[in-house]
Enzyme design. Structure first.
Site, PDB file in Angstrom:
ATOM      1  N   ASP A   1     -25.705 -56.829 -48.766  1.00 35.12           N
ATOM      2  CA  ASP A   1     -25.731 -55.450 -49.177  1.00 35.12           C
ATOM      3  C   ASP A   1     -25.349 -55.431 -50.845  1.00 35.12           C
ATOM      4  O   ASP A   1     -24.646 -54.437 -51.104  1.00 35.12           O
ATOM      5  CB  ASP A   1     -24.300 -54.855 -48.229  1.00 35.12           C
ATOM      6  CG  ASP A   1     -24.923 -53.250 -48.256  1.00 35.12           C
ATOM      7  OD1 ASP A   1     -26.027 -53.027 -48.337  1.00 35.12           O
ATOM      8  OD2 ASP A   1     -24.133 -52.547 -47.814  1.00 35.12           O
TER       9      ASP A   1
ATOM     10  N   ASP B   1     -13.599 -54.993 -40.131  1.00 40.06           N
ATOM     11  CA  ASP B   1     -14.352 -54.630 -41.148  1.00 40.06           C
ATOM     12  C   ASP B   1     -13.288 -54.264 -42.436  1.00 40.06           C
ATOM     13  O   ASP B   1     -13.569 -54.480 -43.456  1.00 40.06           O
ATOM     14  CB  ASP B   1     -15.300 -53.406 -41.223  1.00 40.06           C
ATOM     15  CG  ASP B   1     -16.269 -53.915 -40.430  1.00 40.06           C
ATOM     16  OD1 ASP B   1     -16.958 -54.765 -40.405  1.00 40.06           O
ATOM     17  OD2 ASP B   1     -16.856 -52.977 -39.361  1.00 40.06           O
TER      18      ASP B   1
END
Length: 435
Positions: free
Chosen positions: A159, A375
């Site tokens: 990303d 996360d």
């Protein structure tokens, strides 16, 4: 994870000191005709959860998201520990073994996020430090002849593209874009790793929510070609591309797509995107990458670790509503509040199990993100290694984008990288295909 990280591996000294088998010449697809590395630390955590034994034998990625992860810490085994274990697992099978490692420590990484938890900053000699303190030590370990029989899939910088494609949302992104640090750092990592004959470099291509948008689709392909030195279909250090790494994008949306017409594409959820799921995006983007100069043999890998969206709230049919926004919301399997939501998403499930060549142009579905690993922290807790909480991991947080959009994050989450049993239980319950 700390409790299982202390488990003792079987001795591998004899395997590492004996003359290893010669490395394979790079094959077209490293996931084919190969064993799969099962991380014993992750596997033990999964197996300890009720019902977790059903998936504890699945292969997952090894994340190197801090310099400290290379050597390892008291609670996290290092790269050599994983590679030594991979050699041991490989010794039980005449076929080569594929292990996936993830490089994720760019200077000011994830600059679009409110918090950047990497080791380096562009303004503090981050590019040079990334090369010498991070990439070089990883490459030196991977090049050890003891590991030359392994097929090492190296996923480079998940990303990173949003920080280059989207307007500079933070001062860190402004510095990244002005300095050219991301392209330079990624180019160095790709080139350095490709020089090791048994390493397969997969460069990350973000996900459909960002790169699938018509404003970004061609720009992203051309940028990746520039970074990787692709020209006219000739040799490139990049073997393939990954999408949806650590993401929650649905693999396939069975009940609607943008070919249904402009009203669908212009709905609040789709927001002008040309794609609504990861498989259609990956296949189309592969063709655009070939047009940008990559060879026709490149393959895509889709991270399906948390893309299932099964369970009781999964739609069973196309909506019959005449209101386009309601039609899309009632038809879509991806239940996030927004396609940009990325942290510990409520309602998600395990996705398609890891498999090679599941569809045209796709090298593999893979669980690159280990399911059940957090996360980020849902409360204001800083982990022992300095990882700070991100607002997007707070279930009470909302950001302004076409109105107030909740984060959709689960409560009571531990810091990033730590085991999150409640999330793993939800992923099991909402797995699609069901377990």
């Amino acid at each position: 994870m700390a409790a299982v990280a202390a488990m003792i591996l079987l001795p591998v000294t004899a395997l590492l000191t004996s003359a290893p088998a010669a490395a394979d010449t790079r094959v077209d697809n490293p996931y084919v005709a190969a064993g799969r590395y099962v991380d014993p630390w992750w596997s033990a955590s999964a197996a300890a959860e009720p019902g977790g034994a059903a998936v504890a034998g699945q292969p997952t990625g090894v994340w190197l998201d801090r310099v400290s992860r290379i050597a390892g810490t008291a609670s996290s085994p290092g790269l050599r520990a994983h590679l030594n274990e991979a050699v041991l697992q490989d010794s039980f099978d005449p076929a080569p073994l594929t292990i996936q490692i993830v490089l994720d420590d760019l200077p000011d990484r994830n600059c679009t996020h409110p918090i950047s938890n990497g080791d380096f900053s562009v303004t503090s000699d981050g590019l040079n430090r990334y090369r010498t303190e991070y990439v070089d030590p990883i490459a030196e370990i991977l090049a050890d002849p003891a590991y030359q029989r392994l097929r090492i899939v190296a996923v480079v910088e998940p990303d990173f593209l949003p920080g280059l494609l989207l307007p500079a949302a933070t001062s860190r992104c402004a510095a990244v874009q002005a300095s050219g640090a991301y392209p330079a750092a990624v180019r160095y990592a790709v080139t350095r790793l490709h020089a090791i004959p048994n390493v397969y470099v997969y460069l990350d291509a973000s996900h459909h929510g960002v790169v699938g948008h018509p404003d970004n689709f061609g720009r992203a392909a051309d940028l990746l070609a520039s970074i990787a030195g692709a020209s006219g279909g000739g040799p490139s250090p990049v073997h393939g591309f990954t999408v949806n790494v650590a993401g929650y994008g649905a693999l396939v949306e069975p009940y609607y797509n943008t070919q249904m017409g402009l009203p669908i594409k212009n709905s609040r959820w789709v927001a002008g995107n040309d794609y609504v799921d990861e498989l259609s995006f990956a296949q189309a983007f592969r063709q655009r990458l070939i047009a940008a100069g990559f060879g026709s043999g490149i393959g895509m890998v889709i991270d399906t670790s948390r893309s299932g969206w099964g369970g009781p709230y999964r739609p069973a049919r196309k909506s019959t509503s005449g209101d386009v926004n309601r039609f899309v919301d009632e038809s879509r399997t991806d239940r996030r509040y927004d396609v940009g939501n990325w942290c510990n998403q409520s309602g998600a499930g395990l996705g398609a199990r890891p498999t090679a060549i599941p569809a045209a142009g796709i090298d593999a579905y893979a669980w690159i993100m280990p399911p059940g690993v957090s996360d980020g922290s849902s409360v204001n807790v800083t982990s022992p290694d300095g990882i700070r909480p991100d607002p997007m991991c707070d279930p009470t947080y909302s950001r302004v984008t076409n109105g107030y959009v909740p984060s959709g994050a689960l409560p009571y989450a531990p810091p990033a990288g730590q085991w999150f049993g409640a999330q793993f239980q939800q992923l099991l319950a909402n797995a699609y295909p069901p377990l």
